[in-house]
Design a protein around this motif. Sequence first.
Motif, PDB file in Angstrom:
ATOM      1  N   TYR A  72       0.840  -1.200   0.000  1.00 43.91           N
ATOM      2  CA  TYR A  72       0.000   0.000   0.000  1.00 43.91           C
ATOM      3  C   TYR A  72       0.875   1.250   0.000  1.00 43.91           C
ATOM      4  O   TYR A  72       1.841   1.345   0.756  1.00 43.91           O
ATOM      5  N   GLY A  73       0.543   2.192  -0.881  1.00 50.41           N
ATOM      6  CA  GLY A  73       1.275   3.449  -0.935  1.00 50.41           C
ATOM      7  C   GLY A  73       2.535   3.396  -1.781  1.00 50.41           C
ATOM      8  O   GLY A  73       3.237   4.398  -1.875  1.00 50.41           O
ATOM      9  N   VAL A  74       2.839   2.240  -2.402  1.00 52.33           N
ATOM     10  CA  VAL A  74       4.011   2.103  -3.275  1.00 52.33           C
ATOM     11  C   VAL A  74       3.506   1.919  -4.699  1.00 52.33           C
ATOM     12  O   VAL A  74       2.642   1.076  -4.952  1.00 52.33           O
ATOM     13  N   PHE A  75       4.059   2.696  -5.623  1.00 52.44           N
ATOM     14  CA  PHE A  75       3.579   2.702  -7.002  1.00 52.44           C
ATOM     15  C   PHE A  75       3.675   1.308  -7.612  1.00 52.44           C
ATOM     16  O   PHE A  75       4.731   0.686  -7.621  1.00 52.44           O
ATOM     17  N   SER A  76       2.552   0.821  -8.132  1.00 49.18           N
ATOM     18  CA  SER A  76       2.498  -0.520  -8.698  1.00 49.18           C
ATOM     19  C   SER A  76       2.964  -0.513 -10.154  1.00 49.18           C
ATOM     20  O   SER A  76       2.567   0.358 -10.926  1.00 49.18           O
ATOM     21  N   PRO A  77       3.801  -1.474 -10.565  1.00 47.20           N
ATOM     22  CA  PRO A  77       4.301  -1.501 -11.946  1.00 47.20           C
ATOM     23  C   PRO A  77       3.278  -2.075 -12.927  1.00 47.20           C
ATOM     24  O   PRO A  77       3.565  -3.005 -13.685  1.00 47.20           O
ATOM     25  N   VAL A  78       2.065  -1.509 -12.913  1.00 42.75           N
ATOM     26  CA  VAL A  78       1.023  -2.021 -13.794  1.00 42.75           C
ATOM     27  C   VAL A  78       1.262  -1.611 -15.240  1.00 42.75           C
ATOM     28  O   VAL A  78       0.796  -2.275 -16.162  1.00 42.75           O
ATOM     29  N   ARG A  79       1.966  -0.494 -15.457  1.00 48.47           N
ATOM     30  CA  ARG A  79       2.355  -0.110 -16.809  1.00 48.47           C
ATOM     31  C   ARG A  79       3.732  -0.696 -17.098  1.00 48.47           C
ATOM     32  O   ARG A  79       4.733  -0.252 -16.546  1.00 48.47           O
ATOM     33  N   GLY A  80       3.783  -1.699 -17.961  1.00 46.56           N
ATOM     34  CA  GLY A  80       5.018  -2.442 -18.142  1.00 46.56           C
ATOM     35  C   GLY A  80       5.976  -1.894 -19.171  1.00 46.56           C
ATOM     36  O   GLY A  80       7.076  -2.440 -19.345  1.00 46.56           O
TER      37      GLY A  80
END
Length: 374
Positions: free
Chosen positions: A174-182
């Motif tokens: 939570y609160g850490v940018f997720s690498p959803v854009r690869g």
Amino acid sequence: MTSPATLTWPEADGPRTARWRSEAAVPPPKRVVVADDRTTADSAYRLASEGTALLWHGDFQNARQLLQAVTRRLERKPRKQGATPLDAFNLHRQTQSQRARTLGMILIPLDADYGIALRRAPDVRQACIEAYGPASGDASVVSLRELLGLIGAHEWRKKGVEIAALGERIHPHYGVFSPVRGEYVDLVARTPLPSLELAFDIGTGTGVLAALLAKRGVRKIVATDQDSRALACARENLARLGYGEQVEIVQADLFPDGRAPLVVCNPPWVPARPASPLEYAVYDPDSRMLLGFLNGLANHLTPDGEGWLIISDFAEHLGLRTREWLLAAIDHAGLSVVGREDIRPRHPKASDQNDPLYVARAAELTSLWRLKAR
């Protein structure tokens, strides 16, 4: 140490007070009424729009339905059109802010152990611990919208995000940018490495790029971040992937000590002011991190080493930054461009013509700039 903010509301036997929780650092509402299953969506929408919060005492699932109903009423409002991409961006952020403020007015009480004493309420205790830390022993109040975000983040943390270039999953906290854009990960995966000896990963976040460099054979990586959540997240991911010995995690504002033949940085792409602490992964006020990386890079590269700046030109298409400004900043830092890899976005918004920022998104390129000290 600053005392936690509190929220006060009326009850039949007198006013009550509890700790106020807001990860977006939103101050507690000044006006609060008690609401339950008899509260209509129209009434909730009117009160929330006027700045009056509704502390929910009814069925939890009914509160979720009420939030959805208020959301639908917000979406019916005609959207203002910007004359330029910059106008569209400013209007979009203004609309987002107003929407968040209104939807944040439906509140849920949490017990001292983060339990919810409402009918059909889910067990959110672990999700709250992951976001807020161990229970402090005080009852508290949180917006339903934030609470649903915590639940979603908890599920993403359990499930993880599949990273094709790694062949593994990364589990964002939570609160850490997720690498959803690869796209930016793919750039790092395909660009020839200048050395396998040592690399610095500046602003590591989940640790995804450090893991990728380790997978590609870099023998030692020093990954930095200044956010405690990111540091814990990166350590957990890298240990799970078997790179805990190969990657050293260091708390630092940008660079660790020393020099490396490869220094990688993926700073926030948009030079605008974050509306909340959670937005610092997206917005870089006054281009602080970007300029900090560029201006410090030459002093942290070995002779003939490379700095990899991974950044989108989305801000350029919005009118927030120009290509000339970026090139001047690179030159001012005593750096030269020796190569560039580009990739187009694959996320759904890039092809959604109803998105208010579609023009800029459709033109966007993400680039890996290969930089050397002059």
